[in-house]
Each structure stands twice: as structure tokens, then as C-alpha cells.
Design a protein around this motif. Sequence first.
Motif, short mmCIF file in Angstrom:
data_model
loop_
_atom_site.label_atom_id
_atom_site.label_comp_id
_atom_site.label_asym_id
_atom_site.label_seq_id
_atom_site.Cartn_x
_atom_site.Cartn_y
_atom_site.Cartn_z
N LEU A 80 0.83 -1.20 0.00
CA LEU A 80 0.00 0.00 0.00
C LEU A 80 0.87 1.25 0.00
N ARG A 81 1.84 1.29 0.87
CA ARG A 81 2.73 2.45 0.98
C ARG A 81 3.48 2.68 -0.33
N MET A 82 3.93 1.60 -0.96
CA MET A 82 4.66 1.71 -2.22
C MET A 82 3.78 2.35 -3.30
N HIS A 83 2.54 1.89 -3.42
CA HIS A 83 1.65 2.43 -4.45
C HIS A 83 1.24 3.88 -4.13
N LEU A 84 1.03 4.18 -2.87
CA LEU A 84 0.66 5.55 -2.51
C LEU A 84 1.82 6.51 -2.76
N ASP A 85 3.03 6.07 -2.46
CA ASP A 85 4.20 6.91 -2.73
C ASP A 85 4.38 7.15 -4.23
N ASP A 86 4.21 6.09 -5.02
CA ASP A 86 4.34 6.23 -6.48
C ASP A 86 3.25 7.14 -7.04
N ALA A 87 2.04 7.04 -6.50
CA ALA A 87 0.95 7.91 -6.94
C ALA A 87 1.26 9.36 -6.59
N GLY A 88 1.81 9.57 -5.42
CA GLY A 88 2.20 10.93 -5.02
C GLY A 88 3.25 11.52 -5.93
N GLN A 89 4.21 10.69 -6.35
CA GLN A 89 5.24 11.16 -7.28
C GLN A 89 4.63 11.51 -8.64
N ALA A 90 3.68 10.71 -9.08
CA ALA A 90 3.02 10.99 -10.36
C ALA A 90 2.22 12.29 -10.28
N MET A 91 1.57 12.54 -9.16
CA MET A 91 0.82 13.78 -8.98
C MET A 91 1.76 14.98 -8.94
N ALA A 92 2.90 14.81 -8.28
CA ALA A 92 3.89 15.90 -8.24
C ALA A 92 4.41 16.21 -9.64
N ALA A 93 4.61 15.17 -10.45
CA ALA A 93 5.07 15.37 -11.83
C ALA A 93 4.00 16.09 -12.65
N ALA A 94 2.74 15.72 -12.44
CA ALA A 94 1.65 16.40 -13.16
C ALA A 94 1.60 17.87 -12.76
N HIS A 95 1.75 18.13 -11.48
CA HIS A 95 1.73 19.52 -11.01
C HIS A 95 2.91 20.30 -11.59
N ALA A 96 4.08 19.69 -11.60
CA ALA A 96 5.26 20.37 -12.15
C ALA A 96 5.07 20.68 -13.64
N SER A 97 4.46 19.75 -14.36
CA SER A 97 4.20 19.99 -15.79
C SER A 97 3.30 21.21 -15.98
N LEU A 98 2.20 21.24 -15.25
CA LEU A 98 1.25 22.33 -15.42
C LEU A 98 1.77 23.64 -14.83
#
Length: 156
Positions: free
Chosen positions: A113-131
Motif C-alpha cells: 500500500l505504501r509503495m503504491h501511494l508513494d508512487d501515486a504521489g510522485q506521479a501527482m507531483a510530476a503532473a503539477h510540475a508539468s502544469l
Amino acid sequence: MEPLEALNAVIADMREHHITGDGSGLFTAIRRVDLLCHLAARMAADTGYRLVPGRPGARARHSADTLGQATGHIGRAVAHYTQALAPLVALAKPDAQTTIQQQFHAIDHHSRLRMHLDDAGQAMAAAHASLAGYHRPASARKPALPLVITPAPRPR
């Protein structure tokens, strides 16, 4: 609402409602998948709209590229949240941790669970950085440093 504003609203919701390893966390994860799927669909449609002929040239194409990239990152976050559902379901079952064996399995479930939540958080941070990179006003950007090339010394 602009894509960056919508993404910021989802990120604020994520900070407000944490996913825990129980039934409440399962509900929150399902809600998050729903929010992110809606956001990704909206941004994908907006990306296509910006490529429609007749829209202003390079700016529209650049914004379409940026939105497409951010939408891909959001899609990655959706994938990780859906992968987090399996350990969440296992942890949310009644009597999921009544025996020693189940408690050992729960450690693995929490780890996944922690692994997937951390990876999702990184993906969201990348989306935010893009925008955020696209929406930053020109006056807020750092000026580019001039490129100075010094010739190599000549051999004598």
C-alpha cells in the motif's frame, strides 16, 4: 476552472483525506480514483480541443503538449491508486488481523500500500510540475543566462 486549479484542488483534497489501511482508507482511495479519472478525462478532452484547426498556432500546440504530459502523469497516479485497492481490500476485511499469520500478511499489505501511494504521489507531483511550468507568468520566470563560449587556447 483551469487545469492547474483543478489539479491543485485534488491535491488539497489528498492532503486533507489520507488513505489508511482500513475501510475508511478504502473509501478514500475509491473516491480518489473517481476524482482523478474525471480530471484526466477532462484534461484529455481539453488537450484535443487545443489541437482543433483554427486555434491559435504555437501557443495552443504547446499548451496541448503540456496538458497531454500532465494527463499522462495523472493516468499513472490512477494506476497506482487502483493497484493500492488490493492491499486495502485485504486490510479492510473484518477479522483481517486476528491471527499471527494474518498479522504477518498485513505487514506485506501495508508495505505494498505504501509503495503504491508513494508512487501515486510522485506521479501527482510530476503532473503539477508539468502544469505549473506552463502556467508560470513570464515575469516570474528566471531570465536565461547568456551562453558564453570561450575558445580553447591555441597550441604554440
